[in-house]
Design an enzyme around this catalytic site. Sequence first.
Site, PDB file in Angstrom:
ATOM      1  N   CYS A   1      -6.381   4.826   0.021  1.00 22.88           N
ATOM      2  CA  CYS A   1      -5.055   5.424  -0.237  1.00 22.88           C
ATOM      3  C   CYS A   1      -5.147   6.716  -1.034  1.00 22.88           C
ATOM      4  O   CYS A   1      -4.190   7.478  -1.070  1.00 22.88           O
ATOM      5  CB  CYS A   1      -4.140   4.423  -0.914  1.00 22.88           C
ATOM      6  SG  CYS A   1      -4.715   3.869  -2.525  1.00 22.88           S
TER       7      CYS A   1
ATOM      8  N   GLU B   1       0.874  -1.174   0.000  1.00 19.75           N
ATOM      9  CA  GLU B   1       0.000   0.000   0.000  1.00 19.75           C
ATOM     10  C   GLU B   1       0.903   1.213   0.000  1.00 19.75           C
ATOM     11  O   GLU B   1       1.648   1.436   0.947  1.00 19.75           O
ATOM     12  CB  GLU B   1      -0.886  -0.008   1.255  1.00 19.75           C
ATOM     13  CG  GLU B   1      -1.734   1.232   1.417  1.00 19.75           C
ATOM     14  CD  GLU B   1      -2.784   1.375   0.333  1.00 19.75           C
ATOM     15  OE1 GLU B   1      -2.968   2.507  -0.139  1.00 19.75           O
ATOM     16  OE2 GLU B   1      -3.397   0.372  -0.050  1.00 19.75           O
TER      17      GLU B   1
END
Length: 113
Positions: A53, A19
């Site tokens: 994100c 991520e």
Amino acid sequence: IGRQVALAAAANLTPVTLELGGKSPAIFDPSCDLDAAVASVAYGKLLNAGQTCIAPDYLMVPRGQGATIAAKFAVAIAKLYPRLGDNPDYTAIVSERHHRRLSDMVAEAREGG
């Protein structure tokens, strides 16, 4: 010995997903449609309680338009989540302890200016 280590490691590789989220500004150009921009950014920020994100972290707005844009955000959020407090489609803080921890962080930030 380096080749042996490399071969042993290669036999045990595990796929992973990284991520790589970072700070995501939303930039409001002076010519943008404020209502449309605010609605889009509010949706993006509140999706999954902002835990994506690409959720916008901060806004860059034309000088002098901060209060207007903040008011438009209040309207957009109320439209998306008219009953935020008891809305089953929105997440919440998991415990009173975590709520206190977050509240303390907000108070500390306010005190620090």
